[in-house]
Design a protein around this motif. Structure first.
Motif, PDB file in Angstrom:
ATOM      1  N   ARG A 103     -29.581  -2.910  62.439  1.00  0.00           N
ATOM      2  CA  ARG A 103     -29.187  -1.487  63.263  1.00  0.00           C
ATOM      3  C   ARG A 103     -27.888  -1.832  64.158  1.00  0.00           C
ATOM      4  O   ARG A 103     -26.810  -1.222  64.132  1.00  0.00           O
ATOM      5  CB  ARG A 103     -30.052  -1.128  64.141  1.00  0.00           C
ATOM      6  N   LEU A 104     -27.647  -3.053  64.842  1.00  0.00           N
ATOM      7  CA  LEU A 104     -26.618  -3.362  65.621  1.00  0.00           C
ATOM      8  C   LEU A 104     -25.175  -3.630  64.634  1.00  0.00           C
ATOM      9  O   LEU A 104     -24.022  -3.101  64.873  1.00  0.00           O
ATOM     10  CB  LEU A 104     -26.704  -4.572  66.712  1.00  0.00           C
ATOM     11  N   LEU A 105     -25.457  -4.132  63.521  1.00  0.00           N
ATOM     12  CA  LEU A 105     -24.639  -4.547  62.567  1.00  0.00           C
ATOM     13  C   LEU A 105     -23.957  -3.081  61.808  1.00  0.00           C
ATOM     14  O   LEU A 105     -22.586  -3.127  61.544  1.00  0.00           O
ATOM     15  CB  LEU A 105     -24.719  -5.441  61.413  1.00  0.00           C
ATOM     16  N   ASP A 106     -24.980  -2.200  61.698  1.00  0.00           N
ATOM     17  CA  ASP A 106     -24.411  -0.994  61.035  1.00  0.00           C
ATOM     18  C   ASP A 106     -23.532   0.007  61.859  1.00  0.00           C
ATOM     19  O   ASP A 106     -22.779   0.673  61.284  1.00  0.00           O
ATOM     20  CB  ASP A 106     -25.627  -0.275  60.675  1.00  0.00           C
ATOM     21  N   GLU A 107     -23.474  -0.360  63.271  1.00  0.00           N
ATOM     22  CA  GLU A 107     -22.729   0.521  64.202  1.00  0.00           C
ATOM     23  C   GLU A 107     -22.711   1.999  63.999  1.00  0.00           C
ATOM     24  O   GLU A 107     -21.415   2.480  63.669  1.00  0.00           O
ATOM     25  CB  GLU A 107     -21.220  -0.167  64.213  1.00  0.00           C
ATOM     26  N   ALA A 108     -23.653   2.388  63.797  1.00  0.00           N
ATOM     27  CA  ALA A 108     -23.951   3.960  63.348  1.00  0.00           C
ATOM     28  C   ALA A 108     -23.235   4.842  64.530  1.00  0.00           C
ATOM     29  O   ALA A 108     -23.592   4.382  65.552  1.00  0.00           O
ATOM     30  CB  ALA A 108     -25.353   4.260  63.095  1.00  0.00           C
ATOM     31  N   GLU A 109     -22.672   5.866  64.017  1.00  0.00           N
ATOM     32  CA  GLU A 109     -22.262   6.812  65.111  1.00  0.00           C
ATOM     33  C   GLU A 109     -23.360   7.558  66.088  1.00  0.00           C
ATOM     34  O   GLU A 109     -23.052   7.675  67.168  1.00  0.00           O
ATOM     35  CB  GLU A 109     -21.336   7.934  64.349  1.00  0.00           C
ATOM     36  N   HIS A 110     -24.494   7.662  65.554  1.00  0.00           N
ATOM     37  CA  HIS A 110     -25.610   8.124  66.340  1.00  0.00           C
ATOM     38  C   HIS A 110     -26.331   6.975  67.078  1.00  0.00           C
ATOM     39  O   HIS A 110     -27.241   7.635  68.074  1.00  0.00           O
ATOM     40  CB  HIS A 110     -26.700   8.667  65.588  1.00  0.00           C
ATOM     41  N   ASP A 111     -25.849   5.781  67.345  1.00  0.00           N
ATOM     42  CA  ASP A 111     -26.212   4.833  68.128  1.00  0.00           C
ATOM     43  C   ASP A 111     -25.250   4.128  69.091  1.00  0.00           C
ATOM     44  O   ASP A 111     -24.158   4.549  68.905  1.00  0.00           O
ATOM     45  CB  ASP A 111     -26.703   3.543  67.556  1.00  0.00           C
ATOM     46  N   VAL A 112     -25.648   3.883  70.445  1.00  0.00           N
ATOM     47  CA  VAL A 112     -24.928   3.386  71.482  1.00  0.00           C
ATOM     48  C   VAL A 112     -25.400   1.945  71.633  1.00  0.00           C
ATOM     49  O   VAL A 112     -26.555   1.688  71.875  1.00  0.00           O
ATOM     50  CB  VAL A 112     -25.162   4.029  72.721  1.00  0.00           C
ATOM     51  N   ALA A 113     -24.595   1.014  71.571  1.00  0.00           N
ATOM     52  CA  ALA A 113     -24.818  -0.593  72.087  1.00  0.00           C
ATOM     53  C   ALA A 113     -24.246  -0.924  73.263  1.00  0.00           C
ATOM     54  O   ALA A 113     -23.127  -0.338  73.712  1.00  0.00           O
ATOM     55  CB  ALA A 113     -24.432  -1.346  70.914  1.00  0.00           C
ATOM     56  N   TRP A 114     -24.784  -1.738  74.022  1.00  0.00           N
ATOM     57  CA  TRP A 114     -24.275  -2.357  75.158  1.00  0.00           C
ATOM     58  C   TRP A 114     -24.825  -3.641  75.619  1.00  0.00           C
ATOM     59  O   TRP A 114     -26.065  -4.053  74.873  1.00  0.00           O
ATOM     60  CB  TRP A 114     -24.577  -1.258  76.406  1.00  0.00           C
ATOM     61  N   VAL A 115     -24.018  -4.335  76.179  1.00  0.00           N
ATOM     62  CA  VAL A 115     -24.498  -5.509  76.937  1.00  0.00           C
ATOM     63  C   VAL A 115     -25.174  -5.284  78.335  1.00  0.00           C
ATOM     64  O   VAL A 115     -24.471  -4.779  79.170  1.00  0.00           O
ATOM     65  CB  VAL A 115     -23.399  -6.640  77.050  1.00  0.00           C
ATOM     66  N   GLU A 116     -26.357  -5.990  78.643  1.00  0.00           N
ATOM     67  CA  GLU A 116     -27.150  -5.571  79.699  1.00  0.00           C
ATOM     68  C   GLU A 116     -27.148  -7.087  80.400  1.00  0.00           C
ATOM     69  O   GLU A 116     -27.727  -8.014  80.011  1.00  0.00           O
ATOM     70  CB  GLU A 116     -28.602  -5.161  79.512  1.00  0.00           C
ATOM     71  N   LYS A 117     -26.779  -6.869  81.800  1.00  0.00           N
ATOM     72  CA  LYS A 117     -26.748  -8.041  82.625  1.00  0.00           C
ATOM     73  C   LYS A 117     -27.382  -7.610  83.818  1.00  0.00           C
ATOM     74  O   LYS A 117     -26.222  -7.303  84.935  1.00  0.00           O
ATOM     75  CB  LYS A 117     -25.592  -8.974  82.706  1.00  0.00           C
ATOM     76  N   PRO A 118     -28.475  -7.447  84.426  1.00  0.00           N
ATOM     77  CA  PRO A 118     -29.123  -6.818  85.477  1.00  0.00           C
ATOM     78  C   PRO A 118     -28.496  -7.411  86.735  1.00  0.00           C
ATOM     79  O   PRO A 118     -28.253  -8.744  86.665  1.00  0.00           O
ATOM     80  CB  PRO A 118     -30.635  -6.767  85.294  1.00  0.00           C
ATOM     81  N   ASP A 119     -28.592  -6.951  87.991  1.00  0.00           N
ATOM     82  CA  ASP A 119     -28.541  -7.521  89.098  1.00  0.00           C
ATOM     83  C   ASP A 119     -29.885  -7.795  89.705  1.00  0.00           C
ATOM     84  O   ASP A 119     -30.979  -7.554  89.217  1.00  0.00           O
ATOM     85  CB  ASP A 119     -27.863  -6.681  90.109  1.00  0.00           C
ATOM     86  N   GLY A 120     -29.787  -8.503  90.791  1.00  0.00           N
ATOM     87  CA  GLY A 120     -31.249  -8.696  91.636  1.00  0.00           C
ATOM     88  C   GLY A 120     -32.005  -9.958  91.067  1.00  0.00           C
ATOM     89  O   GLY A 120     -31.460 -10.759  90.308  1.00  0.00           O
ATOM     90  N   PRO A 121     -33.303  -9.728  91.152  1.00  0.00           N
ATOM     91  CA  PRO A 121     -34.122 -11.020  90.820  1.00  0.00           C
ATOM     92  C   PRO A 121     -34.026 -11.324  89.183  1.00  0.00           C
ATOM     93  O   PRO A 121     -34.328 -12.413  88.576  1.00  0.00           O
ATOM     94  CB  PRO A 121     -35.577 -10.354  91.023  1.00  0.00           C
TER      95      PRO A 121
END
Length: 716
Positions: A408-426
């Protein structure tokens, strides 16, 4: 005696063989005709009157009656219905009464555990008692939760033998030696003994398994850590099915589904409802009426259910779980893919990926897709003579999910949103590559309404005084008429109506909406100095009794430090202790304040004098770095519209209405909602829209007026 022998002896005499029937192939529950069919069937209005009359001091509420009548009409004419029902309407009884006029199960979906508990522990038992003489039978109800909420006897047995992946991580080990075969029961047992506290929790679950009738985690008191529960529960995607499982006849999750198929009312949650839709509608029993309470949260829950992520830790656990079933070189490919993802995430900044996957993440996903596909081919199908089908299914399901997400990530479909998540805190050390749908309106339009009547209700559906924004988010594309909101609307055969039944509260006399229009527009994070002084003035005049709803933890903490330093009041801050404890202390001490962030905007119910001032530091627009909201706004902008107006403003409207709704919780409540963001008054266009989304409080921007009102409240 093994866990399996012990548990089997305990349960096989109690659970009927019917519980092993899979939900997908199960027939609909038999018709329950007594008191419900023929010309003598009680009407929804009669059932509501009986329920209200059974409450000491209960009285008819016009909005409640209007809502019941509208739902009964929707059931008869088979149109869908959006109902805004303000606090105090009694909407639970308003929709449960007509639900009992429907043959077959009726499904009620809620967003919060609090409302689910209220329905199951209070509203439904009271309703059943009240209408039993009229129906000449007692209505039945059941709770339906996801499989992972129930104890799995197969996992309970395996927890003493398998490599304890989640518990292993929780102990602080870096995974060295994780390649040991999962068949070595001594390794798992030795580790649990060393874990101490977690090992004792596992043993407590084993003892509880000999006593529980439901296997429901919520009934395990005291509870256990999430890491422990994951070792003794089974996610739906990993379940091999009752027919293949050695514990199929004793399965708690299957028993819960059997009870749901036989009940008049089934109470579930938005998350399971979303999974049911995405999985082809075979989890929730077949039904003709679906009631969605707290409907303003449904689209977000569906988005969460359709969201997927990749983390190095998950890939590592999948590799360890599958290793006994794979050749060494195939298992090594999985490990290499996890290492590549860790490197790619380390090199990538947090945030939305607007130009496709960076090269390192693209390479990691390519390696993962290839490795998982090879591993699935090596494992093969589950056969009738497989010695351990449960573990094989677990390994396959995790690998299949990883493979699907990578593709799904490799397809990079227009109806999908991808992001890198690096939370704060614990959770600051956690890294994830996430993908989610840009919109779920199409999914809801296709799967929510088919072959059933849907009633969606909430205290916040008419944003800016109209239902069109929420209707679009729920897949009902055509806007409801602005003047005749009860008029039917049809869009692609989706016939629906909308109705606002108001609230029994006299908002203009019970509450004031004060906007500090003299303050400068907030521009910096945290609590601006002038807003802090305004907060001190308001709280000091009332002497406590204040619920502070803040846009960030930093602002809440700054406000708490300021009030503690400049007054003698007690300030409770979310996160310092368990929230139920903080709410109880706030309720019991009028010379106190409770400050917190977004979860307080919906989750606090403090009627009476303990909460007479609700302070909101700024308008709750989504943060610019919220990937989904930013992507949706960008899509609207690209189509020639205003992403801010179409996405950010409606989100703020729902949050603001929920927050302001914390003030008036009963007919005797009095108080002030103070918004320290001048844009609610000064912003052209959206300021007025947001105010129209709020309860109709008496409105002022004059500090001396609100100060006088607070002094009178303090004196009384």
């Amino acid at each position: 005696m093994t866990a399996r022998d012990d548990a089997g002896d305990r349960y096989c005499h109690r659970v009927t063989p019917a519980t092993t029937t899979s939900t997908a192939s199960a027939p609909a529950a038999p018709p329950r005709s007594a008191g419900r069919s023929g010309n003598g069937r009680p009407s929804a209005a009669q059932l509501l009157a009986a329920a209200v009359g059974a409450v000491p001091g209960g009285a008819a509420r016009p909005g409640q009656q209007e809502m019941t009548t509208a739902i009964a009409d929707a059931i008869r004419s088979r149109h869908h219905l959006l109902v805004q029902a303000g606090t105090g309407t009694g909407k639970s009884l308003a929709y449960l009464a007509p639900a009992l006029t429907v043959d077959g199960p009726v499904v009620v979906s809620t967003a919060t555990l609090a409302l689910q508990s209220q329905l199951v522990e209070h509203d439904l038992p009271r309703l059943a008692d009240a209408v039993e003489p009229i129906l000449r039978r007692r209505p039945t109800f059941a709770v339906l939760k996801g499989r992972h909420h129930y104890l799995c006897l197969a996992r309970l047995e395996d927890s003493a033998e398998e490599e304890p992946t989640d518990l292993f991580d929780a102990a602080g080990d870096n995974g060295a030696g994780g390649g040991a075969g999962s068949g070595n029961g001594g390794g798992g047992t030795r580790w649990l003994g060393a874990a101490g506290r977690l090992g004792k929790q596992v043993q407590r679950v084993r003892d509880w398994a000999m006593e529980t009738d439901t296997g429901d985690r919520d009934e395990l008191d005291p509870g256990v850590d999430d890491q422990v529960w994951r070792q003794v529960s089974m996610p739906a995607r990993e379940c091999v099915g009752a027919a293949r499982c050695p514990y199929g006849e004793e399965c708690f999750a299957e028993a819960s589904r059997f009870r749901a198929r036989e009940a008049d009312v089934v109470v579930t949650n938005h998350s399971l409802l979303a999974v049911d839709m995405l999985a082809g509608r075979h989890i929730v029993p077949p039904h003709k009426l679906l009631i969605v309470d707290e409907a303003h949260e449904l689209a977000d829950r569906v988005s969460s259910a359709a969201q997927a992520e990749l983390t190095p830790e998950v890939i590592d656990r999948a590799a360890r779980r599958a290793r006994p079933l794979l050749p060494p070189e195939t298992a090594e490919q999985l490990t290499e893919a996890g290492d590549a993802l860790a490197v790619g995430l380390g090199e990538s900044p947090a945030g939305r990926l607007t130009s496709g996957l960076p090269p390192a993440l693209h390479e990691a996903c390519t390696l993962l897709e290839s490795a998982t596909r090879a591993a699935l081919e090596k494992i093969g199908d589950i056969k009738a003579d497989d010695p351990d089908p449960v573990r094989k299914q677990q390994a396959k399901s995790v690998l299949d999910e990883l493979s699907t997400t990578a593709q799904r990530l490799l397809d990079e479909a227009e109806h999908d949103v991808a992001w890198v998540e690096k939370p704060d805190g614990p959770a600051a050390n956690r890294r994830a590559l996430v993908v989610a749908p840009l919109s779920v309106a199409g999914t809801l339009a296709s799967h929510l309404y088919e072959e059933r009547t849907v009633v969606a209700t909430s205290a916040t559906l008419a944003l800016g005084g109209r239902f069109d924004t929420v209707a679009r988010s729920l897949g009902l594309e055509t806007a409801a008429p602005a003047t005749e909101q009860a008029e039917a609307v049809t869009d692609d055969d989706l016939s629906w109506r909308s109705l606002d039944v108001g609230s029994p509260f006299d908002y203009p006399k019970q509450g004031i909406l004060y906007v500090a229009a003299h303050l400068p527009r907030p521009t910096v994070s945290g609590l601006p100095a002038q807003a802090g002084e305004e907060l001190l003035s308001l709280i000091g005049t009332l002497g406590g009794r204040t619920l502070g709803l803040f846009s960030s933890r930093r602002a809440a903490q700054q406000a708490a430090e300021l009030v503690r330093a400049r007054t003698g009041l007690t300030v409770h801050v979310q996160g310092e202790q368990a929230l139920p404890l903080l709410v109880r202390r706030f309720r019991e001490d009028q010379a106190s304040c409770l400050f917190g962030v977004m979860s307080l905007w919906q989750g606090v119910d403090v009627p009476g004098d303990a909460c007479q001032l609700v302070v909101i530091d700024r308008l709750p627009f989504p943060r610019p770095d919220e990937p989904l909201a930013a992507a949706r706004a960008a899509a609207v902008d690209a189509a020639g519209g205003s992403g801010f107006a179409a996405v950010s403003v409606p989100i703020a409207a729902v949050r603001l209405a929920q927050g302001a709704g914390r003030l008036i919780r009963s007919t005797g409540d009095r108080g002030v909602v103070a918004v320290l963001d001048s844009r609610l008054e000064t912003a052209r266009g959206y300021g007025a829209f947001l105010r129209r989304s709020l309860p109709p409080f008496w409105y002022t921007t004059r500090p001396e007026v609100v100060q006088g009102a607070l002094r009178r409240l303090a004196a009384s």
